[in-house]
Design a protein around this motif. Structure first.
Motif, PDB file in Angstrom:
ATOM      1  N   SER A 284      44.467  45.852  41.228  1.00  0.00           N
ATOM      2  CA  SER A 284      45.685  46.166  41.988  1.00  0.00           C
ATOM      3  C   SER A 284      45.773  47.656  42.321  1.00  0.00           C
ATOM      4  CB  SER A 284      46.928  45.723  41.219  1.00  0.00           C
ATOM      5  OG  SER A 284      47.047  46.414  39.990  1.00  0.00           O
TER       6      SER A 284
ATOM      7  N   TRP B 122      45.893  49.432  45.869  1.00  0.00           N
ATOM      8  CA  TRP B 122      47.103  49.608  46.685  1.00  0.00           C
ATOM      9  C   TRP B 122      47.713  50.995  46.469  1.00  0.00           C
ATOM     10  CZ3 TRP B 122      48.287  46.414  50.543  1.00  0.00           C
ATOM     11  CH2 TRP B 122      47.608  45.192  50.570  1.00  0.00           C
TER      12      TRP B 122
ATOM     13  N   ARG C 200      35.419  41.253  45.150  1.00  0.00           N
ATOM     14  CA  ARG C 200      36.793  41.251  45.668  1.00  0.00           C
ATOM     15  C   ARG C 200      36.849  41.843  47.084  1.00  0.00           C
ATOM     16  NH1 ARG C 200      40.298  40.221  41.302  1.00  0.00           N
ATOM     17  NH2 ARG C 200      41.861  39.908  42.927  1.00  0.00           N
TER      18      ARG C 200
ATOM     19  N   ASP D 190      40.091  41.185  49.083  1.00  0.00           N
ATOM     20  CA  ASP D 190      41.213  42.040  48.674  1.00  0.00           C
ATOM     21  C   ASP D 190      41.102  43.405  49.352  1.00  0.00           C
ATOM     22  OD1 ASP D 190      42.573  40.668  45.994  1.00  0.00           O
ATOM     23  OD2 ASP D 190      40.464  40.181  46.261  1.00  0.00           O
TER      24      ASP D 190
ATOM     25  N   ARG E 290      43.616  45.127  52.170  1.00  0.00           N
ATOM     26  CA  ARG E 290      44.179  46.469  51.952  1.00  0.00           C
ATOM     27  C   ARG E 290      43.925  47.371  53.171  1.00  0.00           C
ATOM     28  NH1 ARG E 290      46.734  50.026  52.154  1.00  0.00           N
ATOM     29  NH2 ARG E 290      46.987  51.866  50.814  1.00  0.00           N
TER      30      ARG E 290
END
Length: 434
Positions: free
Chosen positions: A345, A348, A369, A372, A376
């Motif tokens: 996370s 972010w 990932r 992800d 982003r």
């Protein structure tokens, strides 16, 4: 040792694990008669270790280091075993050892270092280290057992002041701003005074929460600096020129974080009595450690590999890339294996929106990932038409070869970086894996 290199593509931990089975105190025995310098902290350990090692070597001393980056207990044992010589009569032997923050306490049970230096502390692998104060306590637990070791600490790191330790302590930092900035970024890691919990104020900030800090409430402030950057002469995508203690130094690696690494290496080197001329030569001729601004040639493409593992380091990498005014391409590799941290996370908190280079023609996304990371970047405002999703290393290599630009910055988390380097080694693009 040789067999483990063949079987394990490096043999960086396996010999140490075997040695411990036979002797729990093996490290104390194989490290006997070495003058040991330990380097720990969140960011910059490997590069700083390389800088200190190179400077001591160029000073004509016998010196070893764990240059593979194997910085856990068993990896450090392996380093000493690899360099062990029976009936060695040399008196001046140095060991410059990078050590994982949580492993300092294991090393200092067996070794009494001459110097321990800490680069900084940022949020990193929260599932393993916890928050910044937990990381600091892990390091201090190891230092408390070696009161005779000299501490060389980043004075711009607010966590390192007034530690109440008996050790002789020296500080390094910036006495001049890089840019006029007194406002902490939103994702700064240590915003509040460690004594009274009021928000810090700054005369200037270098990056993240590092800088000339002070607390208006209780009076806690940055300690006096023994070694300091007092002038920034030039910053570019190929390196930096600056003054330390009124003398000019050049490093062939970009970024504020690498100036900090050089300043730390300078501080250690001066404490060891090394001349300025040796340090200057070592800095300007330094070879990049693997994955730390290492350049790999793939046909007509120059791939600059940069390890990223937390918001602070990622932001600094992006800021440094922004110094490059050429047309460039980006490759971003994101994994969530144990060595990377399972919680991703943190991406972010990376300020992708602040990437100033307007000439990015291709963005390649890969790793476990990758989606992800793709989301982003889309949220950050990058156009989807310049994206390529690469679900394996063959696809990534093909896309690298067909990029519009000859310069490609590849930013990768640890296991993504090492995995892709192994792939490039098998393809013949990298000769030395470790």
């Amino acid at each position: 040792m040789y067999l483990s290199k063949i079987l394990y593509k490096g043999g960086t931990n396996f010999p140490g694990k075997i040695a411990l089975k036979f002797d729990k105190n093996i490290l104390k025995k194989v490290a006997h008669n070495y003058t040991v310098i330990l380097i720990t902290g969140t960011n910059g350990k490997t590069t700083t270790t390389n800088m200190i090692y190179t400077t001591i070597k160029n000073n004509g001393e016998f010196v070893i280091t764990n240059d593979t980056g194997a910085n856990l207990f068993t990896g450090i044992i392996t380093c000493f075993i690899k360099n062990y010589i029976f009936f060695d009569k040399r008196n001046n032997k140095y060991a410059v050892i990078e050590v994982d923050e949580a492993n300092v306490k294991y090393i200092t049970q067996h070794i009494n270092p001459k110097i321990i230096t800490i680069t900084n502390i940022f949020r990193d692998q929260l599932d393993r280290y916890g928050e910044v104060y937990s990381t600091l306590n892990k390091i201090l637990e190891g230092i408390k057992g070696v009161p005779d070791s000299t501490l060389i600490l980043n004075g711009d790191e607010s966590l390192f002041g007034n530690l109440n330790l008996p050790n002789k302590t020296l500080y390094y930092g910036f006495s001049t701003p890089i840019v006029e900035n007194k406002e902490l970024p939103i994702n700064a890691d240590a915003k509040f005074c460690k004594f009274c919990k009021h928000e810090y104020k700054y005369n200037f900030i270098t990056y993240n929460h590092l800088g000339d800090f002070y607390c208006e409430n209780c009076g806690y402030k940055r300690p006096s600096l023994n070694y300091y950057v007092d002038k920034i002469i030039s910053l570019s995508s190929i390196g930096s020129v600056f003054n330390i203690n009124n003398k000019e130094y050049l490093i062939n690696q970009f970024g504020t974080y690498n100036i900090y690494n050089a300043l730390c290496a300078f501080s250690v080197s001066k404490t060891l009595g090394i001349k300025d001329s040796v340090i200057q030569y070592s800095f300007r001729s330094l070879h990049s450690s693997f994955g730390r601004q290492e350049v790999v040639k793939i046909k007509d493409k120059n791939i600059k590999i940069i390890l990223v593992k937390n918001p602070a380091g990622f932001d600094e990498a992006l800021n440094s890339i922004s110094l490059d005014k050429r047309d460039i391409s980006l490759a971003l590799l994101l994994n969530d294996n144990y060595a990377d941290g399972k919680d991703i996370s943190w991406i972010w908190d990376v300020d992708f929106e602040n990437l100033k280079n307007p000439k990015i023609n291709d963005i390649l996304v890969s790793g476990i990932r990758m989606y992800d990371m793709g989301i982003r970047l889309k949220v950050a405002g990058f156009e989807q038409k310049i994206f390529s999703i690469c679900d394996n290393y063959d696809s990534l290599l093909t896309n690298i070869q067909t990029c519009n630009n000859s310069t490609i910055y590849l930013l990768a988390t640890y296991t993504a970086m090492t995995g892709f380097r192994k792939f490039l080694n098998n393809k013949g693009y990298i000769r030395k894996l470790w």
